[in-house]
Scaffold this motif. Structure first.
Motif, short mmCIF file in Angstrom:
data_model
loop_
_atom_site.label_atom_id
_atom_site.label_comp_id
_atom_site.label_asym_id
_atom_site.label_seq_id
_atom_site.Cartn_x
_atom_site.Cartn_y
_atom_site.Cartn_z
N ALA A 84 -2.51 -3.68 19.20
CA ALA A 84 -0.99 -4.59 19.04
C ALA A 84 -0.95 -4.90 17.50
CB ALA A 84 -1.10 -5.78 19.92
N PHE A 85 -2.24 -5.38 16.96
CA PHE A 85 -2.20 -5.76 15.62
C PHE A 85 -1.71 -4.78 14.82
CE2 PHE A 85 -4.31 -6.52 11.59
CZ PHE A 85 -3.68 -8.01 11.43
N VAL A 86 -2.36 -3.54 15.06
CA VAL A 86 -2.03 -2.43 14.06
C VAL A 86 -0.62 -2.02 14.15
CG1 VAL A 86 -2.46 0.13 13.89
CG2 VAL A 86 -4.28 -1.39 14.23
N ILE A 87 0.10 -2.08 15.33
CA ILE A 87 1.25 -1.73 15.71
C ILE A 87 2.23 -2.76 14.69
CG2 ILE A 87 3.36 -1.78 17.20
CD1 ILE A 87 1.16 -0.58 19.41
N ILE A 88 1.97 -4.06 14.92
CA ILE A 88 2.61 -5.01 14.14
C ILE A 88 2.49 -4.78 12.62
CG2 ILE A 88 2.68 -7.56 13.50
CD1 ILE A 88 1.89 -8.19 16.49
N LEU A 89 1.21 -4.31 12.45
CA LEU A 89 0.90 -4.03 10.77
C LEU A 89 1.83 -2.94 10.52
CD1 LEU A 89 -1.52 -5.06 8.90
CD2 LEU A 89 -2.72 -3.23 9.20
N GLY A 90 1.69 -2.02 11.00
CA GLY A 90 2.56 -0.76 10.79
C GLY A 90 4.15 -0.99 10.55
N GLY A 91 4.52 -1.88 11.57
CA GLY A 91 6.06 -2.23 11.68
C GLY A 91 6.44 -3.06 10.65
N VAL A 92 5.35 -4.05 10.12
CA VAL A 92 5.62 -4.88 9.07
C VAL A 92 5.85 -4.23 7.68
CG1 VAL A 92 4.72 -6.82 7.58
CG2 VAL A 92 4.74 -7.11 9.93
N GLY A 93 4.62 -3.03 7.43
CA GLY A 93 4.99 -2.21 6.45
C GLY A 93 5.96 -1.47 6.37
N ILE A 94 6.63 -0.89 7.60
CA ILE A 94 7.50 0.11 7.60
C ILE A 94 8.92 -0.99 7.26
CG2 ILE A 94 9.08 1.47 8.95
CD1 ILE A 94 6.55 2.46 10.29
N LEU A 95 9.13 -1.95 7.64
CA LEU A 95 10.17 -2.70 7.31
C LEU A 95 10.05 -3.10 5.99
CD1 LEU A 95 10.42 -5.23 10.16
CD2 LEU A 95 12.05 -3.41 9.64
N THR A 96 8.98 -3.44 5.34
CA THR A 96 8.82 -3.80 4.00
C THR A 96 9.30 -2.85 3.50
OG1 THR A 96 6.82 -5.17 4.55
CG2 THR A 96 7.19 -4.69 2.38
N SER A 97 8.95 -1.65 3.50
CA SER A 97 9.22 -0.17 2.60
C SER A 97 10.73 -0.12 2.76
CB SER A 97 8.47 0.81 2.86
OG SER A 97 8.71 1.13 4.30
N LYS A 98 11.25 -0.40 3.84
CA LYS A 98 12.63 -0.08 3.89
C LYS A 98 13.49 -1.07 3.27
CE LYS A 98 13.22 3.21 7.40
NZ LYS A 98 13.89 4.31 6.84
N LEU A 99 12.82 -2.00 3.24
CA LEU A 99 13.66 -3.41 2.47
C LEU A 99 13.76 -2.89 1.14
CD1 LEU A 99 14.81 -6.08 3.13
CD2 LEU A 99 12.78 -7.08 2.33
N LEU A 100 12.35 -2.78 0.53
CA LEU A 100 12.03 -2.27 -0.82
C LEU A 100 13.14 -1.09 -1.17
CD1 LEU A 100 8.45 -2.65 -1.20
CD2 LEU A 100 10.00 -4.04 -2.32
N ASP A 101 13.04 -0.12 -0.26
CA ASP A 101 13.84 1.07 -0.57
C ASP A 101 15.46 0.56 -0.94
OD1 ASP A 101 12.29 3.34 -0.66
OD2 ASP A 101 12.64 3.86 1.41
N ASN A 102 15.76 -0.33 -0.01
CA ASN A 102 17.17 -0.91 -0.04
C ASN A 102 17.52 -1.45 -1.68
OD1 ASN A 102 18.42 0.24 2.04
ND2 ASN A 102 18.20 -1.76 3.35
N ILE A 103 16.56 -2.31 -1.85
CA ILE A 103 16.50 -3.29 -3.04
C ILE A 103 16.60 -2.27 -4.23
CG2 ILE A 103 15.47 -4.81 -4.43
CD1 ILE A 103 14.36 -6.32 -1.84
N THR A 104 15.94 -1.28 -4.24
CA THR A 104 15.80 -0.50 -5.34
C THR A 104 16.96 0.51 -5.43
OG1 THR A 104 13.30 -0.20 -4.62
CG2 THR A 104 14.16 1.27 -6.36
N GLU A 105 17.36 0.78 -4.10
CA GLU A 105 18.84 1.68 -4.12
C GLU A 105 19.73 0.61 -4.82
OE1 GLU A 105 20.37 5.09 -4.19
OE2 GLU A 105 18.18 4.84 -3.44
N ARG A 106 19.65 -0.30 -4.36
CA ARG A 106 21.15 -1.24 -4.90
C ARG A 106 20.78 -1.56 -6.33
NH1 ARG A 106 21.21 -6.11 -1.66
NH2 ARG A 106 20.27 -7.17 -3.40
N ARG A 107 19.60 -1.76 -6.79
CA ARG A 107 19.37 -1.90 -8.08
C ARG A 107 19.89 -0.72 -9.01
NH1 ARG A 107 13.86 -4.81 -8.20
NH2 ARG A 107 14.20 -6.78 -7.92
#
Ligand code: ADP
Length: 464
Positions: A84-107
């Motif tokens: 469960a921890f790994v799933i959360i870990l992976g999920g947070v990583g994926i969300l973070t990268s998506k968020l970063l993608d969005n921010i970079t795209e907007r910038r």
């Protein structure tokens, strides 16, 4: 990842070397806490390699936990916990990268927008045309570029005003409005119109306005106008018309004399005395000569214009050129006294003989046209440094200082000569200037009104 793994397995090492139970329990609790450390590599991988990195790092973390959970952990049932921890870990990583993608795209998009706005602004500011956008239907200026100064205003002075102040009067303003309405009615989105506009100082000038219409929900919301000052073009068009008028007149009058003389000889030949016939044919020949000179001047100008003036330069005898040209002009005007004032030994010049004859002919022809009958016309030469200065003087009407500045320009005829009814197309001096300059020389005039003029030009000496 390595550091995390080492830290994570610290518990196992401690266990293997057989530390006391309480201590082991503390570390066991710490295990769960320091599992949080795995967020660091996952977030880092998400930041650098985005989704793929986050997933790979999460899977590696799971492999590390799995080992401990299945074989070493005293709590095998806790297998679900690391999963469960790994799933959360992976999920947070994926969300973070998506968020970063969005921010970079907007910038990136913002940066691209800023750059294109800067580019557009620089482009419009570097234009010779005034560019502005107008909000419809009130025709209020919303935005203007720097070259609005063409009209004499700072762009800021215009924003928020209706465009009426740009026109010299209300009728011109309404006229443009009507043209725009008609263009829209005809389904056009772009209108090119010529209109009189007014600068800040009140000066009225002809302008070409290109207007592009932008619609919102079928209604005209705003229009962009590009204003180009076309004063020069209009002046050129006017010059061209004047030139065509002048040249056609200059061509028509000798032709009238020639056809008149030839027709008279043909129809009345039997009744004319030999003297009368010779006189008529002489007139026709002299008019044909001046016609051919006018056409020659026109041809030279068109060659200069098309960059196709090629000189055939060689060392030529100035004495011969002067004497031949003076003889030719004498045939046109026997009413003047010609004096050829040459040195005993005239140095030769390096020039195109026919072109030099043309220069001399034009100057001598002017001396004849603009000086009274019986007046003296003198041709003189003097070497100055690497050049020979050739002068043509007359005792004619002369030219004021102010008028001297206007000479050697296209189609320039001075008021006096026009009023005196002297024939001319305003081409002779321009042709002289172009030909002299093509030889690397210069041409100028010294004159006093009522006391005659001397036109000088230089030609390179052949030994230089
Ligand atoms: P045009 O065919 O009118 O003579 P030019 O280019 O030869 O054209 O001369 C331009 C104008 O310069 C003339 O119209 C005349 O007003 C003035 N001009 C030229 N030569 C003389 C001169 N020798 N004396 C007085 N005015 C002159």
């Amino acid at each position: 990842m390595m550091v995390c793994a080492i830290f994570y397995y610290l518990g196992i090492i401690i266990e293997l070397i057989g530390w006391p139970k309480p201590q082991w329990e503390i570390l066991s609790t710490v295990h769960d806490l320091h599992r949080l450390l795995f967020f660091v590599p996952v977030l880092y991988a998400a930041y650098i390699f985005r989704v793929r990195g986050a997933i790979v790092t999460a899977v590696i973390s799971m492999l590390i936990f799995l080992h401990r959970a299945t074989f070493i952990s005293p709590y095998p049932e806790s297998l679900l916990r690391p999963m469960a921890f790994v799933i959360i870990l992976g999920g947070v990583g994926i969300l973070t990268s998506k968020l970063l993608d969005n921010i970079t795209e907007r910038r990136r998009a913002e940066q691209a927008l800023r750059e294109s706005r800067d580019y557009l602004e620089r482009l419009t500011n570097s234009m010779w045309d005034a560019v502005f956008s107008i909000k419809m239907p009130e025709r209020v200026i919303e935005w203007a570029n720097d070259s609005f100064r063409l009209i004499g205003y700072n762009p800021e002075e215009c924003v928020g005003r209706t465009t009426e102040f740009l026109y010299p009067d209300k009728s011109e303003f309404l006229d443009f409005g009507n043209k725009l309405k008609n263009a829209l009615a005809a389904g056009k989105d772009i209108l090119h119109a010529e209109q009189l506009l007014k600068r800040k100082g009140g000066e009225v000038f002809p302008a070409e306005i290109t207007t592009t219409v932008y619609k919102e929900k079928g209604e005209v919301a705003r229009v962009t106008s590009i204003v180009r000052d076309i004063t020069k073009r209009k002046r050129l068009e006017q010059l061209k018309e004047e030139f065509i008028g002048l040249v056609s007149h200059e061509l028509r009058s000798p032709l009238t004399v020639i056809t008149g003389a030839v027709n008279t000889v043909l129809t009345e030949g039997a009744r004319l005395s030999p003297e009368e016939t010779r006189q008529l044919l002489n007139d026709a020949a002299s008019e044909a000569d001046s016609l051919s000179h006018l056409l020659g001047n026109l041809l030279e100008l068109s060659r200069v214009q098309a960059n196709r003036l090629f000189l055939h330069t060689e060392a030529i005898s100035v004495r011969k050129v002067i004497q031949d040209t003076v003889e030719e002009i004498k045939r046109q005007s026997s009413a003047h006294q010609f004096v050829v004032d040459l040195l005993r030994k005239v140095p030769s010049v390096y020039a195109d003989e026919l072109r030099m004859e043309r220069i001399l002919y034009n100057l001598l022809e002017n001396a004849v046209k603009y000086s009274p009958q019986g007046g003296e016309i003198r041709v003189s030469v003097r070497p100055v440094e690497e050049h020979l200065v050739i002068g043509v003087s007359d005792q004619g009407i002369g030219i004021s200082h102010a008028d001297q500045a206007k000479l050697f320009r296209p189609f320039q005829r001075l008021e006096e000569s026009r009023l005196d009814g002297v024939k001319g197309a305003g081409l002779g001096l321009l042709v002289c200037r172009r030909l002299v300059e093509a030889h690397g020389g210069r041409i100028w005039v010294e004159s006093e009104p009522g006391r005659g003029s001397t036109f000088f030009f230089t030609m390179p000496l052949s030994h230089s």
